[in-house]
Motif scaffolding. Structure first.
Motif, PDB file in Angstrom:
ATOM      1  N   ILE A   1      -9.990   0.313   9.917  1.00 53.96           N
ATOM      2  CA  ILE A   1      -8.618   0.017   9.538  1.00 53.96           C
ATOM      3  C   ILE A   1      -8.549  -0.191   8.038  1.00 53.96           C
ATOM      4  CG2 ILE A   1      -7.819  -0.982  11.696  1.00 53.96           C
ATOM      5  CD1 ILE A   1      -8.521  -3.725  10.458  1.00 53.96           C
ATOM      6  N   GLY A   2      -7.341  -0.180   7.527  1.00 55.67           N
ATOM      7  CA  GLY A   2      -7.138  -0.440   6.112  1.00 55.67           C
ATOM      8  C   GLY A   2      -7.372  -1.905   5.814  1.00 55.67           C
ATOM      9  N   SER A   3      -7.114  -2.293   4.577  1.00 51.79           N
ATOM     10  CA  SER A   3      -7.460  -3.651   4.180  1.00 51.79           C
ATOM     11  C   SER A   3      -6.317  -4.634   4.399  1.00 51.79           C
ATOM     12  CB  SER A   3      -7.876  -3.655   2.728  1.00 51.79           C
ATOM     13  OG  SER A   3      -6.852  -3.092   1.951  1.00 51.79           O
TER      14      SER A   3
ATOM     15  N   ALA B   1     -10.476  -4.194  -1.299  1.00 50.66           N
ATOM     16  CA  ALA B   1     -11.470  -3.570  -0.433  1.00 50.66           C
ATOM     17  C   ALA B   1     -10.892  -2.272   0.124  1.00 50.66           C
ATOM     18  CB  ALA B   1     -11.828  -4.493   0.711  1.00 50.66           C
ATOM     19  N   ARG B   2     -11.709  -1.275   0.269  1.00 48.17           N
ATOM     20  CA  ARG B   2     -11.197   0.028   0.666  1.00 48.17           C
ATOM     21  C   ARG B   2     -10.806   0.050   2.131  1.00 48.17           C
ATOM     22  NH1 ARG B   2     -15.552   2.931  -2.213  1.00 48.17           N
ATOM     23  NH2 ARG B   2     -16.347   3.406  -0.173  1.00 48.17           N
TER      24      ARG B   2
ATOM     25  N   LEU C   1       0.808  -1.215   0.000  1.00 43.20           N
ATOM     26  CA  LEU C   1       0.000   0.000   0.000  1.00 43.20           C
ATOM     27  C   LEU C   1       0.844   1.270   0.000  1.00 43.20           C
ATOM     28  CD1 LEU C   1      -2.501  -1.320   2.643  1.00 43.20           C
ATOM     29  CD2 LEU C   1      -2.763  -1.343   0.188  1.00 43.20           C
ATOM     30  N   LEU C   2       1.900   1.290   0.821  1.00 44.45           N
ATOM     31  CA  LEU C   2       2.690   2.517   0.930  1.00 44.45           C
ATOM     32  C   LEU C   2       3.412   2.812  -0.385  1.00 44.45           C
ATOM     33  CD1 LEU C   2       3.966   2.042   4.537  1.00 44.45           C
ATOM     34  CD2 LEU C   2       2.641   3.974   3.730  1.00 44.45           C
TER      35      LEU C   2
ATOM     36  N   ARG D   1     -16.773  10.333   8.608  1.00 38.47           N
ATOM     37  CA  ARG D   1     -15.908   9.515   9.436  1.00 38.47           C
ATOM     38  C   ARG D   1     -14.791  10.325  10.068  1.00 38.47           C
ATOM     39  NH1 ARG D   1     -14.130   5.246   5.562  1.00 38.47           N
ATOM     40  NH2 ARG D   1     -12.239   5.212   6.786  1.00 38.47           N
TER      41      ARG D   1
ATOM     42  N   GLU E   1      -1.252  12.637   8.678  1.00 42.00           N
ATOM     43  CA  GLU E   1      -1.077  11.228   9.029  1.00 42.00           C
ATOM     44  C   GLU E   1       0.244  10.709   8.476  1.00 42.00           C
ATOM     45  OE1 GLU E   1      -5.670   9.718   9.079  1.00 42.00           O
ATOM     46  OE2 GLU E   1      -4.808  10.561   7.273  1.00 42.00           O
TER      47      GLU E   1
ATOM     48  N   LEU F   1       1.972  10.610   4.086  1.00 40.23           N
ATOM     49  CA  LEU F   1       0.941  10.057   3.216  1.00 40.23           C
ATOM     50  C   LEU F   1       0.418  11.077   2.215  1.00 40.23           C
ATOM     51  CD1 LEU F   1      -1.001   7.826   5.724  1.00 40.23           C
ATOM     52  CD2 LEU F   1       0.780   7.196   4.128  1.00 40.23           C
ATOM     53  N   ASP F   2       0.598  12.366   2.482  1.00 34.05           N
ATOM     54  CA  ASP F   2       0.106  13.356   1.526  1.00 34.05           C
ATOM     55  C   ASP F   2       0.975  13.394   0.281  1.00 34.05           C
ATOM     56  OD1 ASP F   2      -2.310  14.749   2.201  1.00 34.05           O
ATOM     57  OD2 ASP F   2      -1.292  15.194   4.080  1.00 34.05           O
TER      58      ASP F   2
ATOM     59  N   GLU G   1      -6.896   4.966   2.059  1.00 32.75           N
ATOM     60  CA  GLU G   1      -7.969   4.363   2.837  1.00 32.75           C
ATOM     61  C   GLU G   1      -7.603   2.943   3.242  1.00 32.75           C
ATOM     62  OE1 GLU G   1     -11.793   4.825   1.093  1.00 32.75           O
ATOM     63  OE2 GLU G   1     -12.772   4.643   3.035  1.00 32.75           O
ATOM     64  N   ALA G   2      -6.938   2.232   2.315  1.00 33.49           N
ATOM     65  CA  ALA G   2      -6.538   0.861   2.656  1.00 33.49           C
ATOM     66  C   ALA G   2      -5.456   0.856   3.731  1.00 33.49           C
ATOM     67  CB  ALA G   2      -6.053   0.131   1.417  1.00 33.49           C
ATOM     68  N   ILE G   3      -4.619   1.909   3.754  1.00 34.30           N
ATOM     69  CA  ILE G   3      -3.598   2.011   4.797  1.00 34.30           C
ATOM     70  C   ILE G   3      -4.268   2.273   6.141  1.00 34.30           C
ATOM     71  CG2 ILE G   3      -1.750   3.528   5.658  1.00 34.30           C
ATOM     72  CD1 ILE G   3      -0.986   3.885   2.656  1.00 34.30           C
ATOM     73  N   GLY G   4      -5.421   2.915   6.096  1.00 33.78           N
ATOM     74  CA  GLY G   4      -6.106   3.258   7.330  1.00 33.78           C
ATOM     75  C   GLY G   4      -5.875   4.703   7.721  1.00 33.78           C
ATOM     76  N   ALA G   5      -5.732   5.587   6.704  1.00 29.72           N
ATOM     77  CA  ALA G   5      -5.505   7.002   6.957  1.00 29.72           C
ATOM     78  C   ALA G   5      -6.655   7.806   6.344  1.00 29.72           C
ATOM     79  CB  ALA G   5      -4.168   7.440   6.362  1.00 29.72           C
ATOM     80  N   PRO G   6      -7.793   7.879   7.043  1.00 31.49           N
ATOM     81  CA  PRO G   6      -8.968   8.510   6.443  1.00 31.49           C
ATOM     82  C   PRO G   6      -8.797   9.999   6.155  1.00 31.49           C
ATOM     83  CG  PRO G   6      -9.350   7.998   8.745  1.00 31.49           C
ATOM     84  CD  PRO G   6      -8.056   7.371   8.382  1.00 31.49           C
ATOM     85  N   HIS G   7      -8.004  10.683   6.992  1.00 30.66           N
ATOM     86  CA  HIS G   7      -7.833  12.122   6.765  1.00 30.66           C
ATOM     87  C   HIS G   7      -7.116  12.364   5.445  1.00 30.66           C
ATOM     88  CE1 HIS G   7      -9.267  13.361  10.698  1.00 30.66           C
ATOM     89  NE2 HIS G   7      -8.619  12.321  11.177  1.00 30.66           N
ATOM     90  N   THR G   8      -6.053  11.590   5.207  1.00 29.97           N
ATOM     91  CA  THR G   8      -5.324  11.731   3.955  1.00 29.97           C
ATOM     92  C   THR G   8      -6.213  11.316   2.783  1.00 29.97           C
ATOM     93  OG1 THR G   8      -3.399  11.114   5.232  1.00 29.97           O
ATOM     94  CG2 THR G   8      -3.142  11.199   2.864  1.00 29.97           C
ATOM     95  N   ALA G   9      -6.946  10.216   2.952  1.00 31.52           N
ATOM     96  CA  ALA G   9      -7.845   9.755   1.896  1.00 31.52           C
ATOM     97  C   ALA G   9      -8.834  10.857   1.540  1.00 31.52           C
ATOM     98  CB  ALA G   9      -8.576   8.501   2.351  1.00 31.52           C
TER      99      ALA G   9
ATOM    100  N   THR H   1      -0.950   3.504  10.996  1.00 32.52           N
ATOM    101  CA  THR H   1      -1.015   4.943  10.781  1.00 32.52           C
ATOM    102  C   THR H   1      -0.926   5.648  12.118  1.00 32.52           C
ATOM    103  OG1 THR H   1      -2.524   4.443   8.998  1.00 32.52           O
ATOM    104  CG2 THR H   1      -2.328   6.726   9.619  1.00 32.52           C
TER     105      THR H   1
ATOM    106  N   ARG I   1      -8.410  14.093   1.804  1.00 25.78           N
ATOM    107  CA  ARG I   1      -7.778  15.165   1.030  1.00 25.78           C
ATOM    108  C   ARG I   1      -7.568  14.741  -0.420  1.00 25.78           C
ATOM    109  NH1 ARG I   1      -5.198  16.237   6.096  1.00 25.78           N
ATOM    110  NH2 ARG I   1      -3.546  14.738   5.723  1.00 25.78           N
ATOM    111  N   HIS I   2      -7.131  13.497  -0.633  1.00 26.41           N
ATOM    112  CA  HIS I   2      -6.918  13.028  -2.005  1.00 26.41           C
ATOM    113  C   HIS I   2      -8.245  12.968  -2.764  1.00 26.41           C
ATOM    114  CE1 HIS I   2      -2.692  12.280  -1.725  1.00 26.41           C
ATOM    115  NE2 HIS I   2      -2.805  11.436  -0.711  1.00 26.41           N
TER     116      HIS I   2
ATOM    117  N   VAL J   1       1.337  -2.461   8.149  1.00 30.15           N
ATOM    118  CA  VAL J   1       1.230  -1.011   8.015  1.00 30.15           C
ATOM    119  C   VAL J   1       0.329  -0.454   9.111  1.00 30.15           C
ATOM    120  CG1 VAL J   1       0.443   0.833   6.514  1.00 30.15           C
ATOM    121  CG2 VAL J   1       1.581  -1.143   5.541  1.00 30.15           C
TER     122      VAL J   1
END
Lengths: 647, 635
Positions: free
Chosen positions: B134-136, B153-154, A359-360, A423, B44, B97-98, A388-396, B56, A398-399, B54
């Motif tokens: 959490i992520g997938s 999956a998201r 993912l990263l 969320r 993040e 992550l940005d 989102e798959a990483i689990g970083a909703p804030h970054t998701a 966060t 913004r993207h 992984v």
């Protein structure tokens, strides 16, 4: 105006019925179909149906069939409105509530012919016209070849088959072992986990590769003079290659891929190690959806010039199409940042990495594409998925916001953004009266025992037994959503020993203003069926304590309201986190309790008008210590007794 | 803090930096870092931790003075949770992550120190929280539970399941974009692996977390898996089953084969026992719910029949008969009804003047709510009280409610600032009331005087009644004079207006034959319900029907299963203004979700058959004819 209409039902993905106006018997009605108040199509009721004619519905040509979008064919009930579009707007003819048969696809297709060793046909899914179907060739029940139905054919376009890019071709010459002549060649389309048969054709005897004259030999035989001339003036292979390349490119530009392939194959027979020919042959094979040939030639080309970008790109695309993400990732990695395909590399490599769960790295590729072009939609969407798959909703978020800005018409993305915003928007946790009203993050086990020494279960909640030597058992229990869609908050199941137990919730300094104005709080609790349990709610500030309310728990879950109103002295201590709400349960007994929740601001209640009688009754009952339970069947007084203790 | 002041030179274009911090007070490595603040919202940082996958972290701290980082940087720190299963030395890489860029100083080599082994009960320790998103990627939730999903999956929402009083715990996993090809929960067994040649039988409760299709099922597989650092290898499948929205108890046999002489076993019996995990795989579903495995099976019921499958089918059939036939059917062939918490006889004895509380959930809708409150006030008697639940209405409505109810002991106002949805509101109403009878009333109704007495009369007329509802102009099968329009949609009988409530009641009093027919389901707009029903079958189901749309039918079906009767007071009229509370697209989505949950929850119930029973009710048909006649004279 006397329109009559009937909906017969849904057949094969289309709404079927008829409509007729007795006052205008020869008019074909122009109908608008709405499903669940959303217009899904217009249709003219002009189909001839013999049953209508028999039943004297005009001349019988009043039937209609309106294809339904796939998303309403979900097996559920839907409201259907059939309206006539006239000059005066819509006039509803009939409404109905129908259970739609469940469909996941609307596949149509045909196996057309075998010619020149190629099997031709087309297939598409009307429900997803933008996507290419995967089709398989089946011999004796076994799939032996697979390709995607994405070849453009003008005849399909004119026939109204989507965009026309739904043709497919199987090269029968590359099959090994080649099927016997006369074998039925079946073709089926794959949709999700379903296979839909498109039909079959027998393999004609002439299509056997051995029976065909070598096309390359034919081509060369037709040009003996040129070949002879070239052999004299220049090294033959080089001359041939240049000419063949030009011819092949021209054929390719005409989209006559079969011709280009024939020319290149002939050239490759002469110069099997010519890089350009190999590469061109691979590209042509890819255009013909012949992935196997394409891969073979691209690999050969790359062997001759290791690290060359063009065949690498081809191989990467091929691997992506096959779903071989690990290989695709390797190939794409060799496309350098100054190459024109670099953007494609970033996005496609990102997708493959995402599929591999790296993912990263995927996010890194997508972000790289964004740096090239901040308005790149694919990159923004990919970055959203990765974040989102990483689990970083804030970054998701913004993207995705960047994607939505670039593609404002994408409703699904807009909905997804809404969901992400919900969320990531901080619920008013920061200003709840309790530091931790949710009990979601425990520092210790979620089940255990506490003695007289307070045991901290979350950073802001602790509990203890009130008598030396006795143990208070606890467990997190009965999660429930406070609002629909929220993460659940947890309650506490307590087994209170002899002597009683105490729960301590630290009050939130950030909610100081609200608490000084006063808040109506509610506590939700229940005792076990056998024992009744008395619960005192106490405000502790420093060493001082004052009772807020005392309730007698019952066997059914109940909410008890009380006012929480801090004095100036208490508010000072609040700032140092020295204020807490204590719940003291008299033991022994078992109970279930949720952390106290705020209900509304105390100040939002206007001053009550004088209510002498009621207040007296209320005070009287309270003085008697009557719980709501004993006042249960007593009528009006009961309501007063259980009315809020808030004045 | 001294460790923060580290002489580091960051590259000019660096988006962040990271370094390891060794503190003698804290064993093991703490990682500290900084990252440039995002333009909006929290920043993040993604950590790729060898052996943990992984994770966060949010960089939300202002850099302290004296730390050499850019002024708009935010700091973060990370320590492994004490139980995390890490190798003694592990690498950690950090990414912004940005921008997707790796931070300066990454990768960092960290040291893990084994803390004292804390023995927790199964699923008793949740270092990452009891609920979250959490992520997938495969991830550790508790030391004995990992979860993961197909990478397309998201994201996955997880919640610890902890029933009241029970010692068993589990997890609910819900994909945010269902259905997903694969969701897996890896559980450490709570029992030792069987030795070679032996077998262990254990039980798993598995079900689907949400209904996303009618009568939905999904393929579930139980695998034996081997844990290898942060990843799992599926060894062999122990069991396959179909799972449903309702929990199924799966009995799984775990047998370790005898090793063949001279052959290396697959590392199952003799290898490290701790590395054996159970993987619960659900394919093409919305996610999964699973409770920790246990060796104790469900309590054995005395078998009434030789074949347990036959018995199960017979039980399903009996339930069907109860649901579709007469509620109190006492047939020697049918299994006996469960004894209600309080026998009806007692309800009957208390009956003469039962105190009743009316639960009136309000969410916006100014004038119709005011009319409703005034009609209730006008029809008030001594034995009625109204609990108004203001479900976070706009200030206009909230103010109106306060003005209407203030100083009036007849009303209690439960004003709440947050909107919690219809079902949660009525459940809250149930928890705030104590009367033996409650009426759940919609706020867009007008009641004529004497309405509640008539409902109670109907209850008295048909012993065993747990729920009763009046007639109305717009209440599906309780509508008069027409239930449906000629075109098949529900009629709202528009000739009846709010002001007619009393006069229609007068006409109905003349016309009614007081048959008090029994219905299999009642419309939820106005229902008189005995608390005994809630004591017996529980409150409204707010998990399955959070926003309404199906919750009343669900309660009706549950009440009938428990043997209560549902009676229509065919001499009582309550006006119902069919209002629209949600937008059309939203309503469609909610209705669909409600129907799906209903069809999954009540597999045996045939809503069509139930409707047919209500349509065929003869006294109602006669009454409709008479009322159609009389209502022509209205006005």
């Amino acid at each position: 105006m006397s329109g009559t209409a009937r909906i017969d039902g849904v057949f094969d993905g289309a709404l079927v019925g008829w409509a007729w106006d007795t006052a205008r018997q020869t008019t074909r009605l122009h109908l608008v179909v709405q499903v669940d108040n959303i217009e899904i199509g217009e249709v003219i009721a002009d189909r001839f149906r013999s049953d209508l004619q028999r039943n004297r519905i005009g001349d019988g040509a009043h039937g209609f069939s309106c294809p339904l979008p796939i998303d309403v064919q979900d097996g559920g009930l839907h409201d259907i409105v059939l309206a006539e579009a006239s000059d005066f707007g819509l006039r509803t003819l009939i409404t109905a509530r129908l259970e739609m048969p469940l469909r996941t696809h609307l596949v149509q297709g045909k196996v057309e012919r075998v010619s020149q060793g190629m099997l031709h046909g087309w297939a598409w899914d009307r429900a997803r016209p933008g996507q290419a179907l995967t089709v398989e060739m089946v011999v004796a029940g076994e799939a032996i070849a697979r390709t995607s139905a994405s070849r453009f054919r003008r005849d399909l376009l004119t026939a109204g088959i989507g965009s026309g890019a739904h043709g497919f071709v199987f090269d029968l010459n590359v099959l090994s072992p080649s099927p016997m002549p006369g074998t039925p060649l079946g073709v089926r389309a794959l949709v999700g986990s379903d296979c839909i048969d498109l039909g079959n054709l027998p393999l004609p005897a002439v299509s056997s590769p051995a029976a065909l004259p070598d096309p390359a030999a034919v081509l060369l035989a037709a040009q003996p003079f040129a070949a002879a001339k070239s052999s004299r003036s220049a090294p033959r292979a080089i001359f041939d290659a240049a000419k063949i390349k030009t011819e092949a490119r021209e054929a390719e530009q005409r989209r006559d891929f079969a011709q280009a392939a024939t020319i290149l194959d002939a050239g490759l027979r002469r110069a099997p190690n010519e890089f350009d020919l190999l590469f061109l042959r691979a590209r042509v094979a890819l255009a013909m959806n012949d992935t196997e040939t394409a891969t073979r030639h691209a690999r050969a080309a790359l062997k001759i010039r290791p690290g060359h970008v063009q065949p690498t790109v081809l191989l990467a695309r091929l691997a992506s199409n096959r779903g071989d993400h690990a290989e695709a990732v390797e190939h794409w990695a060799h496309v350098p940042s100054d190459h024109e395909r670099y953007r494609e590399r970033l996005v496609k490599r990102g997708r493959s990495l995402l599929a591999l769960g790296r993912l990263l790295e995927a996010l890194g590729e997508f972000c790289g594409a964004t740096r090239l072009n901040p308005a790149d939609r694919d990159a923004a969407l990919g970055a959203t998925d990765a974040a989102e798959a990483i689990g970083a909703p804030h970054t998701a978020r913004r993207h995705l916001a960047r994607y939505v800005a670039a593609a404002p018409t994408d409703e699904a993305a807009a909905l997804r953004l809404q969901d992400l915003i919900q969320r990531t928007t901080v619920t008013p946790e920061a200003t709840t009266p309790l530091r931790d009203p949710w009990l979601r993050h425990w520092t210790s086990h979620i089940v255990g025992e506490a003695e007289v020494e307070p045991r901290r279960i979350t950073p802001w909640v602790s509990l203890r037994s009130l008598r030396l030597g006795e143990r208070l058992s606890f467990a997190a229990a009965a999660p429930r959503e406070w609002r629909p869609g929220d993460l659940p908050s947890y309650g506490l199941w307590l087994s209170v020993p002899e002597g009683g137990g105490e729960l301590r919730f630290v009050l939130n300094p950030a909610a100081g203003t609200d608490l000084c104005r006063g808040v109506v709080m509610g506590i939700t609790a229940q005792a076990s069926a056998e024992q009744q349990c008395i619960l005192r709610v106490v405000l502790a500030s420093g060493d001082d304590e004052r009772d807020l309310t005392t309730v007698r728990l019952t066997a059914s879950l109940r909410i008890y309201r009380y006012a929480l109103h801090l004095t100036a002295a208490e508010a000072e201590l609040l700032a140092f986190e020295q204020c807490a709400l204590l719940l003291r349960a008299a033991g022994p007994g078992e109970l279930m309790v949720y952390p106290p929740q705020p209900i509304c601001a105390l100040s939002s209640r206007p001053v009550r008008r004088a209510r002498m009688e009621a207040a007296a009754v209320e005070d009287g009952l309270r003085a008697l210590g009557l719980g709501s339970d004993r006042a249960r069947h007593t009528g009006p007084e009961q309501a007063l007794a259980s009315a809020d203790a808030v004045r | 803090m001294s460790a923060l002041v580290q002489a580091s030179i960051w590259r000019a274009e660096a988006v962040g930096g990271i370094w390891a911090n060794e503190d003698e007070n804290l064993p093991g490595t703490t990682v500290l870092g900084w990252v440039l603040a995002a333009a909006t919202g929290p920043t993040e940082v993604g950590l790729d931790i060898q052996g943990l996958g992984v994770q966060t972290v949010v960089a939300d701290r202002e850099p302290p003075a004296g730390v050499d980082v850019p002024p708009d940087a935010r700091m973060f720190s990370w320590r492994p949770p004490p139980e995390a299963s890490l190798p003694t030395e592990y690498a950690l890489r950090a990414f912004d992550l940005d921008s997707g860029r790796e931070l300066d100083g990454s990768p960092v080599l960290c040291r893990a120190v084994r803390g004292p082994v804390i023995t927790a009960p199964p699923l008793g320790r949740w270092p990452h929280g009891l609920a979250g998103v959490i992520g997938s990627a495969d991830r550790e939730l508790t030391p004995d539970l990992w979860v993961g999903t197909a990478s397309s999956a998201r994201a996955l929402r997880f919640e610890a399941l902890a029933p009241v009083g029970g010692q068993r715990r589990g997890v609910r996993l819900l994909a945010l974009a269902p259905p997903v090809p694969r969701v897996v929960a890896y559980l450490a067994p709570t029992f030792t692996a069987p030795a070679a040649g032996e077998r262990v039988t254990f039980f798993l409760d598995v079900w689907l977390p949400q209904a996303t299709g009618p009568n939905q099922q999904a393929q579930c597989e139980i695998w034996l898996a081997r844990r290898d650092g942060g990843s799992f290898v599926l060894l062999r499948r122990l069991r396959r089953a179909r799972i449903f929205r309702r929990p199924s108890t799966l009995q799984v046999e775990w047998a370790t084969p005898e090793p063949e002489p001279g052959q290396e076993t697959a590392g199952e019996a003799d290898a490290d026992k701790d590395s054996h995990w159970l993987a619960v795989v659900v394919r093409d579903g919305p996610g999964l719910c699973v409770m920790a495995p246990t060796l104790d099976g469900p309590p054995e019921q005395p078998a009434r029949m030789e074949d347990s499958r036959l018995e199960a089918s017979f039980a399903a059939l009996a339930e069907l008969v109860r649901l579709h036939g007469t509620a109190t059917e006492q047939h020697p062939l049918l299994p006996p009804l469960p004894a209600p918490a309080r026998p009806w006889a007692q309800v009957q004895a208390d009956y003469t003047h039962p105190f009743t509380e009316i639960i009136l959930p309000v969410y916006n809708g100014n004038t119709s709510v005011r009319d409703c409150l005034r009609s209730l006030r006008a029809a008030a008697t001594d034995h009625v009280r109204v609990l108004v639940i203001d479900d976070g209405s706009r200030s206009l409505t909230a103010e109106m409610l306060r003005a209407e109810t203030d100083g009036d002991p007849f009303f209690r106002l439960h004003h709440r600032v947050t909107n919690r949805g219809y079902t949660k509101s009525i459940n809250e109403g149930l928890a705030l009331t104590t009367a033996d009878w409650v009426v759940v009333l919609n706020s867009d109704t007008i009641v004529p005087p004497g309405w509640l007495e008539r409902l109670h009369t109907a209850v008295r007329a048909r012993p065993g009644t747990g729920m009763a509802g009046p007639l109305s102009n717009a209440a599906t099968w309780q509508s008069i004079p027409a239930a449906k329009r000629p075109d098949g949609t529900w009629s709202t009988n528009d000739m009846i207006e709010p002001r007619h409530a009393t006069s229609v009641q007068a006409l109905l009093t003349e016309a009614s034959e007081r048959a008090y027919p029994e219905f299999p389901a009642l419309n939820g707009f106005c229902t008189l319900i005995a608390r005994a029903v809630f004591d017996e079958v529980g409150p409204y189901d707010e998990d399955a029907f959070p926003m309404g749309y199906g919750e009343e039918t669900d309660l009706c079906l549950r009440a009938r299963r428990a043997g209560f009767r549902l009676t229509v007071a065919d001499d009582a009229f309550v006006f119902h203004e069919k209002s629209v509370s949600f937008g059309s697209a939203n309503r469609r989505r909610l209705t669909r979700a409600g129907n799906l949950e209903l069809s999954n929850k009540h597999l045996g119930a045939n809503i069509g058959a139930l409707e047919a029973a209500m349509a065929a009710c003869e006294p109602m048909q006669r009454l409709r004819l008479r009322m159609a006649e009389r209502l022509r004279e209205l006005d």
